[in-house]
Design an enzyme around this catalytic site. Structure first.
Site, mmCIF file in Angstrom:
data_model
loop_
_atom_site.group_PDB
_atom_site.id
_atom_site.type_symbol
_atom_site.label_atom_id
_atom_site.label_comp_id
_atom_site.label_asym_id
_atom_site.label_seq_id
_atom_site.Cartn_x
_atom_site.Cartn_y
_atom_site.Cartn_z
ATOM 1 N N HIS A 43 -12.490 4.697 2.751
ATOM 2 C CA HIS A 43 -11.291 5.539 2.821
ATOM 3 C C HIS A 43 -11.454 6.769 1.936
ATOM 4 O O HIS A 43 -11.474 6.675 0.716
ATOM 5 C CB HIS A 43 -10.065 4.733 2.396
ATOM 6 C CG HIS A 43 -8.769 5.410 2.704
ATOM 7 N ND1 HIS A 43 -8.328 5.608 4.002
ATOM 8 C CD2 HIS A 43 -7.828 5.951 1.909
ATOM 9 C CE1 HIS A 43 -7.174 6.232 3.975
ATOM 10 N NE2 HIS A 43 -6.840 6.465 2.717
ATOM 11 N N ARG A 66 2.092 13.912 -4.608
ATOM 12 C CA ARG A 66 1.929 14.357 -3.233
ATOM 13 C C ARG A 66 2.229 15.843 -3.088
ATOM 14 O O ARG A 66 1.581 16.542 -2.294
ATOM 15 C CB ARG A 66 2.834 13.539 -2.297
ATOM 16 C CG ARG A 66 2.452 13.688 -0.847
ATOM 17 C CD ARG A 66 3.266 12.777 0.052
ATOM 18 N NE ARG A 66 4.626 13.271 0.218
ATOM 19 C CZ ARG A 66 5.433 12.945 1.239
ATOM 20 N NH1 ARG A 66 5.010 12.107 2.164
ATOM 21 N NH2 ARG A 66 6.651 13.423 1.327
ATOM 22 N N TYR A 105 -6.441 14.258 8.592
ATOM 23 C CA TYR A 105 -5.233 14.735 9.272
ATOM 24 C C TYR A 105 -4.986 16.227 9.054
ATOM 25 O O TYR A 105 -3.980 16.770 9.507
ATOM 26 C CB TYR A 105 -3.998 13.918 8.850
ATOM 27 C CG TYR A 105 -3.804 13.774 7.346
ATOM 28 C CD1 TYR A 105 -3.311 14.811 6.588
ATOM 29 C CD2 TYR A 105 -4.147 12.583 6.702
ATOM 30 C CE1 TYR A 105 -3.148 14.688 5.226
ATOM 31 C CE2 TYR A 105 -3.984 12.440 5.329
ATOM 32 C CZ TYR A 105 -3.491 13.498 4.599
ATOM 33 O OH TYR A 105 -3.339 13.365 3.237
ATOM 34 N N HIS A 188 -1.264 7.557 10.533
ATOM 35 C CA HIS A 188 -1.142 7.888 9.111
ATOM 36 C C HIS A 188 -0.402 6.790 8.361
ATOM 37 O O HIS A 188 -0.857 6.315 7.328
ATOM 38 C CB HIS A 188 -0.451 9.240 8.888
ATOM 39 C CG HIS A 188 -0.348 9.546 7.421
ATOM 40 N ND1 HIS A 188 0.711 9.109 6.655
ATOM 41 C CD2 HIS A 188 -1.198 10.159 6.575
ATOM 42 C CE1 HIS A 188 0.496 9.456 5.389
ATOM 43 N NE2 HIS A 188 -0.649 10.095 5.320
ATOM 44 N N HIS A 252 -4.776 0.065 1.531
ATOM 45 C CA HIS A 252 -3.906 -0.267 0.387
ATOM 46 C C HIS A 252 -3.337 -1.693 0.502
ATOM 47 O O HIS A 252 -3.728 -2.559 -0.245
ATOM 48 C CB HIS A 252 -2.782 0.751 0.163
ATOM 49 C CG HIS A 252 -3.263 2.143 -0.047
ATOM 50 N ND1 HIS A 252 -4.144 2.482 -1.051
ATOM 51 C CD2 HIS A 252 -3.009 3.293 0.638
ATOM 52 C CE1 HIS A 252 -4.396 3.777 -0.989
ATOM 53 N NE2 HIS A 252 -3.735 4.295 0.026
ATOM 54 N N ASP A 303 -10.786 7.052 -1.762
ATOM 55 C CA ASP A 303 -9.495 7.618 -1.375
ATOM 56 C C ASP A 303 -9.239 9.005 -1.958
ATOM 57 O O ASP A 303 -9.696 9.997 -1.415
ATOM 58 C CB ASP A 303 -8.395 6.612 -1.770
ATOM 59 C CG ASP A 303 -7.013 6.985 -1.254
ATOM 60 O OD1 ASP A 303 -6.888 8.000 -0.576
ATOM 61 O OD2 ASP A 303 -6.054 6.250 -1.546
HETATM 62 ZN ZN LIG Z 1 -5.288 7.594 1.972
#
Ligand SMILES: [Zn+2]
Length: 428
Positions: A43, A66, A105, A188, A252, A303
């Site tokens: 990931h 974020r 994405y 997603h 996750h 990640d």
């Molecule tokens: Zn991710």
């Protein structure tokens, strides 16, 4: 099993014979130290590499992080993303990673309109992996809305969306092939994709015999919002709509109840843990031991690239569990090695991650004379490596039979630090 004096024969990119204790042929290349299969980084969001260190000072939570991540996402174009991903993937290969699963994405222009070639960002990532000498599973990710209440994409999120799952499928189907590429599908999250669209993405994956990856229950808020909107947890909603199963990897799986764990394990859905990110983002510690015992193969990913070191990811799966349960040895060293190698490769759709006939010829040599590994007892080599090695103990990396890293030098990219620094300057 760890053995001495192993002769590995390869034909193009595949291992054709493994002989223990044989005399090597005169033209053999000798790899010293402990040699393990290539590592799978299941990931990755390559652009998050630009956030390393910049988001660690100050306070906040996943959601404030974020916002910083979106600000970086807003700056990238196909050329700058290619340079950033190339440098990031080169850092991965130096760390013994031979295959990356790129959960992609960042598809469109900042205003959400498609580029003239709508897969130009995907192509940039595929090219970057090739430049770094590694394989890539491009997990083309469907991202349609801002939350389970159906609110539209806003701001930077507009770059992510295709408008509908059908338009996502049409674009994903047109991705150009390459020898080092496997195509995969991504949902997603239950935040970003409605149930009918999930079914469309899962059907595309089945039709293309492609892996299917999805973020699941990284944050308690995601569970609460999903329950409020649908009456189901994210895991059970995905199960209801045919998303779980052997081709699927849940990323996750941090906040899971007993029914979630039973659904995940019973469907043999793989779980990808990303412990260095999960701790960086204050996500929590997932029930990895329960998931494995329920039937879910485990694998790992770096990640957000707060660091890129799969040894650290793998041992954190066990060490986090010790902190939570008060027990040692939930995951044995060989389980953790499988998570880093064969199970990760399977989750990405490759026959690789084993030193065995038929596996892709990926080999990673670890320096047993390094300060971290010197003096390891021969009976404990695997445990010593998993629990004490770091990415910087990797000396040599062979990918598909081709030497990519020798004596800690990247043969294709050269100065990886300089490539990363130049790229960071562009995205600052
Ligand atoms: Zn991710």
């Amino acid at each position: 099993v760890v053995s001495r004096d192993v002769v590995i024969e390869i034909d193009d990119e595949t291992i054709t014979a493994v002989t223990i204790g044989a005399a090597p042929p005169s033209d053999a290349r000798r790899l010293g130290g402990l040699v393990i299969p290539g590592l799978a980084n299941v990931h990755s969001h390559a652009f998050h590499r630009a956030l390393r260190g910049r988001t660690e000072a100050g306070s906040g939570d996943f959601w404030s992080w974020r916002e910083q991540m979106y600000a970086t996402a807003a700056t990238l174009d196909p050329d700058s993303y290619h340079r950033l991903a190339r440098a990031t993937y080169a850092e991965m290969t130096l760390a013994g990673i031979t295959t990356v699963g790129e959960f992609h994405y960042l598809h469109h222009r900042p205003d959400g309109s498609p580029y003239e070639d709508p897969n130009v960002m995907s192509d940039a990532l595929v090219a970057a992996a090739g430049d770094a000498g590694m394989r890539i599973t491009l997990i083309d990710t469907c991202y349609l809305r801002g939350g389970p209440d159906g609110r539209p994409l806003e701001g930077t999120q507009r770059r992510f969306g295709d408008g509908s799952a059908e338009r996502w499928a049409a674009r994903a189907s047109r991705l150009r092939d390459a020898p080092h590429l496997r195509r995969a599908a991504g949902i997603h999250s239950v935040r970003a994709v409605d149930p009918a669209s999930m079914e469309t993405v899962a059907a595309w994956a089945a039709e293309h015999d492609a892996p299917l990856h999805v973020h699941v229950s990284e944050q308690p808020q995601e569970n609460a919002d999903c329950l409020a909107a649908t009456g189901r947890t994210p895991t059970l909603l995905l199960a209801d709509h045919g998303v779980l199963g052997e081709r699927t990897t849940a990323v996750h799986a941090t906040h899971m109840d007993d029914d979630d764990i039973a659904a995940m394990g019973g469907s043999r859905t793989t779980v990808c843990l990303c412990p260095t990110t999960e701790r960086s983002l204050a996500d929590g510690v997932g029930p990895a031991g329960h998931l494995r015992r329920a039937g879910s193969p485990l694998c790992v990913g770096s990640d957000s690239h707060a660091m890129i070191d799969l040894f650290e990811e793998a041992r954190a799966v066990e060490l986090n569990e010790r902190l939570v349960t008060g027990r040692r040895g939930v995951h044995r060293p060989e389980h953790l090695l499988e998570a880093m190698t064969s199970q990760g490769m399977a989750a990405l759709g490759w026959t690789a991650g084993r030193i065995a006939v038929g596996s892709r010829a990926d080999l990673v040599a670890i320096d047993l004379d390094s300060p971290r590994l010197a003096g390891a007892h021969p009976d404990d080599l695997a445990a010593h490596a998993v629990f004490a090695a770091t990415a910087s103990d990797v000396t040599d990396v062979i990918i598909d039979g081709r030497s990519i890293v020798e004596d800690r030098k990247h043969l294709l990219v050269g100065d990886v630090g300089a490539a990363l620094a130049a790229s960071m300057e562009e995205t600052a």
